[in-house]
Design a protein around this motif. Structure first.
Motif, PDB file in Angstrom:
ATOM      1  N   ASN A  19       3.692   1.387   1.719  1.00  0.00           N
ATOM      2  CA  ASN A  19       3.974   1.248   3.144  1.00  0.00           C
ATOM      3  C   ASN A  19       3.924  -0.222   3.508  1.00  0.00           C
ATOM      4  N   LEU A  20       4.182  -0.525   4.778  1.00  0.00           N
ATOM      5  CA  LEU A  20       4.040  -1.886   5.260  1.00  0.00           C
ATOM      6  C   LEU A  20       2.563  -2.277   5.253  1.00  0.00           C
ATOM      7  N   PRO A  21       2.245  -3.552   5.053  1.00  0.00           N
ATOM      8  CA  PRO A  21       0.838  -3.970   5.049  1.00  0.00           C
ATOM      9  C   PRO A  21       0.137  -3.597   6.352  1.00  0.00           C
ATOM     10  N   GLY A  22      -1.028  -2.953   6.225  1.00  0.00           N
ATOM     11  CA  GLY A  22      -1.800  -2.554   7.400  1.00  0.00           C
ATOM     12  C   GLY A  22      -1.430  -1.207   7.965  1.00  0.00           C
ATOM     13  N   ASP A  23      -0.321  -0.607   7.481  1.00  0.00           N
ATOM     14  CA  ASP A  23       0.066   0.727   7.935  1.00  0.00           C
ATOM     15  C   ASP A  23      -0.638   1.782   7.080  1.00  0.00           C
ATOM     16  N   THR A  24      -0.749   2.980   7.621  1.00  0.00           N
ATOM     17  CA  THR A  24      -1.426   4.077   6.936  1.00  0.00           C
ATOM     18  C   THR A  24      -0.449   5.209   6.670  1.00  0.00           C
ATOM     19  N   THR A  25      -0.462   5.704   5.445  1.00  0.00           N
ATOM     20  CA  THR A  25       0.316   6.887   5.087  1.00  0.00           C
ATOM     21  C   THR A  25      -0.610   8.092   5.123  1.00  0.00           C
ATOM     22  N   VAL A  26      -0.152   9.158   5.758  1.00  0.00           N
ATOM     23  CA  VAL A  26      -0.959  10.362   5.946  1.00  0.00           C
ATOM     24  C   VAL A  26      -0.332  11.490   5.130  1.00  0.00           C
ATOM     25  N   PHE A  27      -1.116  12.053   4.225  1.00  0.00           N
ATOM     26  CA  PHE A  27      -0.645  13.158   3.393  1.00  0.00           C
ATOM     27  C   PHE A  27      -1.357  14.441   3.812  1.00  0.00           C
ATOM     28  N   ALA A  28      -0.705  15.548   3.569  1.00  0.00           N
ATOM     29  CA  ALA A  28      -1.256  16.843   3.969  1.00  0.00           C
ATOM     30  C   ALA A  28      -1.491  17.735   2.763  1.00  0.00           C
TER      31      ALA A  28
ATOM     32  N   ASP B 156      13.014   4.821  16.133  1.00  0.00           N
ATOM     33  CA  ASP B 156      12.125   3.706  16.475  1.00  0.00           C
ATOM     34  C   ASP B 156      11.407   3.172  15.244  1.00  0.00           C
ATOM     35  N   GLU B 157      10.996   4.072  14.363  1.00  0.00           N
ATOM     36  CA  GLU B 157      10.321   3.644  13.143  1.00  0.00           C
ATOM     37  C   GLU B 157      11.289   2.898  12.230  1.00  0.00           C
ATOM     38  N   MET B 158      12.536   3.342  12.182  1.00  0.00           N
ATOM     39  CA  MET B 158      13.538   2.649  11.391  1.00  0.00           C
ATOM     40  C   MET B 158      13.775   1.243  11.937  1.00  0.00           C
ATOM     41  N   ARG B 159      13.829   1.107  13.226  1.00  0.00           N
ATOM     42  CA  ARG B 159      14.019  -0.199  13.839  1.00  0.00           C
ATOM     43  C   ARG B 159      12.869  -1.148  13.470  1.00  0.00           C
ATOM     44  N   ARG B 160      11.664  -0.651  13.518  1.00  0.00           N
ATOM     45  CA  ARG B 160      10.498  -1.483  13.203  1.00  0.00           C
ATOM     46  C   ARG B 160      10.514  -1.928  11.738  1.00  0.00           C
ATOM     47  N   ARG B 161      10.913  -1.061  10.850  1.00  0.00           N
ATOM     48  CA  ARG B 161      10.909  -1.394   9.425  1.00  0.00           C
ATOM     49  C   ARG B 161      12.025  -2.375   9.069  1.00  0.00           C
ATOM     50  N   LEU B 162      13.181  -2.208   9.642  1.00  0.00           N
ATOM     51  CA  LEU B 162      14.262  -3.158   9.383  1.00  0.00           C
ATOM     52  C   LEU B 162      13.921  -4.536   9.939  1.00  0.00           C
TER      53      LEU B 162
ATOM     54  N   SER C  18       8.256  -7.013  -1.253  1.00  0.00           N
ATOM     55  CA  SER C  18       8.073  -6.928   0.197  1.00  0.00           C
ATOM     56  C   SER C  18       8.890  -5.803   0.800  1.00  0.00           C
ATOM     57  N   THR C  19      10.112  -5.576   0.289  1.00  0.00           N
ATOM     58  CA  THR C  19      10.949  -4.513   0.860  1.00  0.00           C
ATOM     59  C   THR C  19      10.555  -3.132   0.359  1.00  0.00           C
ATOM     60  N   LEU C  20       9.831  -3.067  -0.767  1.00  0.00           N
ATOM     61  CA  LEU C  20       9.458  -1.777  -1.344  1.00  0.00           C
ATOM     62  C   LEU C  20       8.615  -0.957  -0.372  1.00  0.00           C
ATOM     63  N   GLY C  21       7.591  -1.584   0.233  1.00  0.00           N
ATOM     64  CA  GLY C  21       6.746  -0.870   1.183  1.00  0.00           C
ATOM     65  C   GLY C  21       7.474  -0.534   2.470  1.00  0.00           C
ATOM     66  N   ALA C  22       8.364  -1.421   2.925  1.00  0.00           N
ATOM     67  CA  ALA C  22       9.099  -1.157   4.155  1.00  0.00           C
ATOM     68  C   ALA C  22      10.013   0.044   4.008  1.00  0.00           C
TER      69      ALA C  22
ATOM     70  N   VAL D 256      -4.114   6.923   3.274  1.00  0.00           N
ATOM     71  CA  VAL D 256      -4.059   5.762   2.387  1.00  0.00           C
ATOM     72  C   VAL D 256      -3.514   4.601   3.200  1.00  0.00           C
ATOM     73  N   THR D 257      -4.340   3.584   3.407  1.00  0.00           N
ATOM     74  CA  THR D 257      -3.923   2.406   4.160  1.00  0.00           C
ATOM     75  C   THR D 257      -3.452   1.334   3.191  1.00  0.00           C
ATOM     76  N   GLU D 258      -2.264   0.810   3.435  1.00  0.00           N
ATOM     77  CA  GLU D 258      -1.677  -0.177   2.542  1.00  0.00           C
ATOM     78  C   GLU D 258      -2.364  -1.536   2.730  1.00  0.00           C
ATOM     79  N   ARG D 259      -3.038  -1.978   1.698  1.00  0.00           N
ATOM     80  CA  ARG D 259      -3.716  -3.275   1.737  1.00  0.00           C
ATOM     81  C   ARG D 259      -3.276  -4.172   0.581  1.00  0.00           C
ATOM     82  N   GLY D 260      -2.191  -3.787  -0.096  1.00  0.00           N
ATOM     83  CA  GLY D 260      -1.763  -4.559  -1.243  1.00  0.00           C
ATOM     84  C   GLY D 260      -2.670  -4.322  -2.420  1.00  0.00           C
ATOM     85  N   PHE D 261      -2.436  -5.048  -3.475  1.00  0.00           N
ATOM     86  CA  PHE D 261      -3.256  -4.895  -4.668  1.00  0.00           C
ATOM     87  C   PHE D 261      -4.622  -5.522  -4.416  1.00  0.00           C
ATOM     88  N   VAL D 262      -5.672  -4.761  -4.645  1.00  0.00           N
ATOM     89  CA  VAL D 262      -7.042  -5.225  -4.435  1.00  0.00           C
ATOM     90  C   VAL D 262      -7.707  -5.361  -5.805  1.00  0.00           C
ATOM     91  N   SER D 263      -8.073  -6.574  -6.147  1.00  0.00           N
ATOM     92  CA  SER D 263      -8.712  -6.830  -7.438  1.00  0.00           C
ATOM     93  C   SER D 263     -10.192  -6.464  -7.373  1.00  0.00           C
TER      94      SER D 263
END
Length: 931
Positions: free
Chosen positions: A532-541, A647-653, A728-732, A785-792
């Motif tokens: 996802n975009l950095p700082g965004d959260t993906t919600v799974f069910a 609206d979500e598509m607009r934000r990601r582009l 960078s575009t992969l998460g978007a 799952v909140t996208e924070r990039g790779f965390v070492s």
């Protein structure tokens, strides 16, 4: 004499015991921890079946081939024979009667469940064991207080669960399948870890949710053992059996299939390799670490030994004196280290939290043979470390020693040639063996690599006398204190070489570890896939689809915790496959229809996007070129095509700088990701998308051409915007190859299902604290799952390693420096008589420590690079590109942490110099000369 000398020189003896005992203790602890955690054979009986005669797993749809101990692996063997009276799709509890009839014994159903509870503001995941021990089951559940549960709604809390903060009495709220249930804690119990690793938190007489299809099993109670022939009969029904009789008295290995025999031999070989590698490493490392301490002993005893020699003592007697001390200290320290290692492992296994952290959760076991071999290796290493000083006694200059003169003889050219050959051959062998191991994708060379590494280290140590002499000769331009220290190290090689060898070994191990771990970490970073975009959260069910009511309910729960959160649905193509749309799917038995929605690349046909008859896998082409985006037929989930709200598509582009494409995408175009090096999917600004239907018959075991039965094939051109796929575009793009709006999917008639949600906070990135609060307030099947990039996670490990090796190097350096100062007592007295102050003497002591530690550290880094590369090869030679999805072979990732290593090589000698200088306190006796 050896015993008396050990008692008289307690400080030196304690140092040697630490150098021998500490590595021994650590390795024995590791061996005991591995043996304790490796629960196999009869050790599994209490956790698997308690006092039962066998434990049966839920049957598979195919026949099974198992070993005497199923934990070593199982195989398949044709279709399973149906169980008479079996309830299709039923749980273990519903089919207990059928298993009882089949086996002729009382079958007690069991099941594992995962439920949650809310404690202290966080969601706590609990492992629940569903079994009714009132039927006569003991050992698997041992009551420690209270009573056994008698009905639904009553539970036992295990000792492990109590350690995690669960109450041992009163009421507890459990959430299962999105439903809160109040249960009463009626007692506590001891429940052995399942398989030595998973511990149950609670015990309930029946499952909280009756949907345990495909999981659980049965414990057979009674007096009649389950023999190997009965095990094989049950295997034909698809049932894996853990038999008490077979585990305690396994039949001959010839009773197993060839595949199972090879698995058993592999496990035995792996344990033997581990012992051989550990013993060899312990022997070399301990020998090098103890070397400086015995050099101290031999140097301080020179006068005593010279007096003995002058009074008629033979060379053999002098050597026996030194070796006897080594034998006494080696035996005492090795036995003490082994005893402390076993005791530490036992103490760790008694503490539940510590046991899980250190991985010693099984029944405590001491591997006698490996521990004895390790202890013997430690004893031998002490004798070997004293052997070199003892051999030099044959060249003892009695007159020189009595006069206080001590200069090492010229370094041996033969020893230099042998050392160069060993180092070169060892380094070449390490690299070539590691490269072969990684390219062949198999093991078997571990022992050879270890002995090649030992040859490399020993060869480098043999080169060090000549290196010291060379450094001393070119030190004329250094400051006076450093020049004197360098020349002293070159002249007094009997003292400086053991210290440098020990420092070399320690720094080499550190360098090897840092290179291997850093390379592995860098590979993980390169392979990281942003969701996802950095700082965004993906919600799974939990793998299920989300309808509009579920989306609104989850969104309301989130907004009640943090008003202003924006939650949007993410949909994928719904192929109609029932096995893809449920957490615990029931395999269909009747034919069903599926839908294919695939992008047709230029030059491909619609059928080739489902199955390409002419495709051949190669390392450069690992997937069919016509099957790049879509469901690809019967097994696709459609996750490579995602659809979001406008609206979500607009934000990601906007986030990826594609604002110019927003009008076209909102008007019906789709965004297509183009991986690096891949051909374009577009033709005149459009992509071709095919849709088709197909009927799947579960009775057909082999489908030669899945595209042969396609029907209703339709192909249309869709406007598209191509975006270069980058990190960078992969998460978007939500880790998908095609992203469009929900309106576009509906307009094209593509079936979609909401499989996840995406959420962001307009106020900024979602913090970990907020993520925990959101997880606390939603249903169990919902996870975030909140996208924070790779965390070492390597930072704390490196800090611990640096701390350990810093302490080790300081002890070695200061030990050798103390010996140097003791031998220079006459020179110190002369300097004091000539007016030298304490500052000058401190500078000289600091220079001694700095030079010694610096030379050893630099040589250690040079030597450690080779085994570091060798370790990095098998760890990273096989990787995959997250952008193209292609697996890559033979291109290892190598990371050399130069800044850390150089900083270590400078900082530790500087600290050693400071400590050595601080140790100069009293003035030497300028009126009394010692000889």
């Amino acid at each position: 004499m050896a015993k008396r000398d050990v008692r008289r020189h307690r400080g030196r003896s304690a140092l040697i015991m630490i150098m021998v005992g500490l590595p021994t203790m650590l390795l024995v602890f590791a061996l005991t921890a591995v043996a304790t955690n490796q629960v196999d054979g009869p050790e599994q009986i209490p956790s698997k079946m308690g006092n039962g005669v066998a434990m049966l797993e839920y049957p598979a749809p195919y026949g099974m081939e198992q070993s005497f101990d199923p934990s070593t692996g199982t195989g398949q063997s044709g279709d399973a024979t149906p169980v008479p009276g079996w309830v299709e799709g039923g749980s273990a509890f519903e089919n207990a009667e059928a298993i009882s009839t089949l086996t002729g014994a009382t079958a007690l159903p069991i099941a594992d469940e995962t439920v949650t509870t809310r404690r202290d503001g966080r969601r706590l995941e609990l492992h629940a064991l569903a079994v009714d021990p009132r039927a006569g089951l003991t050992d698997k559940v041992t009551l420690t207080s209270g009573r056994l549960p008698e009905r639904s709604g009553e539970i036992l809390v295990s000792e492990f669960g109590a350690g995690r903060g669960l109450p041992t009495s009163g009421e507890l709220t459990i959430r299962a399948a999105s439903e809160d249930r109040k249960v009463t804690v009626v007692g506590t119990a001891e429940v052995p870890p399942q398989g030595g690793w998973m511990s149950h938190d609670i015990v309930t007489p029946e499952p909280f949710v009756d949907d345990s299809f495909g999981s659980g099993g049965w414990i057979l109670l009674g007096d009649e053992p389950v023999t190997w022939s009965k095990v094989r009969d049950l295997n034909r029904h698809g049932i894996v059996v853990w038999s008490e009789e077979v585990l305690r008295n396994p039949p001959p290995v010839s009773e197993l299939s060839l595949e199972q025999q090879s698995l058993m031999e592999f496990d035995d070989d792996r344990m033997g390799s581990f012992v051989a590698i550990g013993g060899a490493l312990l022997l070399v490392i301990t020998t090098l670490l103890v070397g400086p301490a015995f050099a101290v002993s031999a140097a301080r005893q020179r006068r005593t030994l010279a007096l003995s020699a002058s009074n008629g003592a033979t060379t053999a007697q002098l050597r026996h004196t030194v070796l006897a001390q080594a034998l006494v200290l080696g035996v005492i320290s090795a036995l003490a280290g082994a005893g402390l290692g076993v005791a530490a492992a036992w103490a760790a296994s008694r503490q539940p939290v510590l046991a899980r952290t250190l991985d010693v959760t099984g029944p405590f076991e001491v591997p006698v043979v490996p521990v004895v071999v390790t202890t013997a290796a430690a004893m031998v290493s002490a004798v070997i470390a004293a052997l070199l000083p003892a051999r030099r006694l044959g060249r003892l200059d009695i007159v020189g020693v009595m006069k206080g003169q001590n200069v090492s003889p010229r370094p041996s050219r033969i020893l230099f040639v042998i050392g160069a050959a060993l180092a070169a051959l060892g380094g070449f062998a390490v690299i070539s063996l590691a490269a072969r191991q990684s390219s062949m994708n198999n093991g078997g060379d571990e022992v050879r690599i270890v002995f090649a590494t030992v040859a490399l280290v020993v060869g480098a140590v043999m080169l060090s006398p000549v290196i010291l002499v060379g450094i001393a000769r070119i030190s004329s331009r250094l400051p006076v204190s450093l020049r004197m220290a360098t020349r002293d190290a070159g002249r007094q090689r009997t003292r400086s070489v053991p210290a440098i060898a020990a420092i070399l070994a320690g720094v080499a191990v550190l360098t090897m570890t840092l290179i291997a771990s850093g390379s592995d970490e860098e590979q993980s970073r390169r392979e990281y896939v942003a969701q996802n975009l950095p700082g965004d959260t993906t919600v799974f069910a939990g793998g299920t689809n989300l309808d509009a009511a579920a989306v609104e309910r989850i969104s309301a729960d989130f907004r009640a915790i943090r008003p202003g959160l924006v939650v949007s649905p993410v949909a994928a193509i719904d192929s109609g496959d029932p096995m893809m749309n449920s957490v615990n799917p029931v395999p269909p038995t009747k034919p069903y229809d599926v839908k294919a929605v695939n992008v047709v690349p230029p030059g491909c046909t619609a059928k080739q996007t489902v199955f390409d008859v002419g495709f051949n896998w190669t390392e450069s082409v690992q997937s069919p070129p016509c099957q790049r985006i879509g469901t690809h037929g019967v097994s696709g989930t459609g996750s490579s095509m995602n659809f979001v709200a406008p609206d979500e598509m607009r934000r990601r582009l906007t986030a990826i700088g594609q604002t110019a494409a927003i009008p076209a995408v909102l008007d019906g175009a789709v965004v297509v990701a183009r991986p690096p090096g891949s051909p374009s999917m577009l033709t005149d600004g459009t992509i071709s998308v095919m849709t088709a239907s197909q009927t799947v018959d579960p009775a057909e075991n082999e489908i030669v051409d899945p595209s042969a039965d396609l029907r209703d094939i339709r192909t249309e051109s869709i406007p598209a915007i191509e975006v270069e796929l980058t990190e960078s575009t992969l998460g978007a793009l939500l880790n998908s190859s095609l992203l469009g709006t929900l309106e576009t999917a509906n307009a094209q008639g593509w079936p979609v299902r909401t499989h996840q949600l995406t959420m962001f906070d307009p106020a900024g990135p979602i913090s970990q604290d907020l993520s925990d609060q959101l997880g606390f307030g939603v249903a169990d099947e919902v996870y975030l799952v909140t996208e924070r990039g790779f965390v070492s996670e390597l930072g704390p490990i490196i800090a611990v390693l640096l701390g350990i090796f810093t302490l080790l190097l300081l002890v070695i350096t200061l030990t050798s420096t103390a010996l140097t100062l003791a031998e220079q007592e006459n020179d110190q007295a002369t300097l004091a008589a000539l007016g030298s102050g304490r500052g000058t003497r401190r500078i000289m002591a600091a220079a001694q420590a700095f030079v010694l530690c610096l030379i050893g550290a630099v040589l250690g880094i040079a030597v450690g690079i080779v085994p570091g590369i060798a370790l990095a090869y098998p760890l990273t030679a096989r990787t995959w590109d997250p952008l193209t999805g292609m697996e890559k072979f033979g291109d290892p990732v190598l990371v050399f942490p130069w800044l850390v290593l150089l900083g270590f090589a400078i900082a530790v000698p500087a600290v050693a110099a400071g400590l050595a200088a601080a140790g100069i306190r009293k003035a030497p006796d300028a009126t009394h000369r010692t000889a």
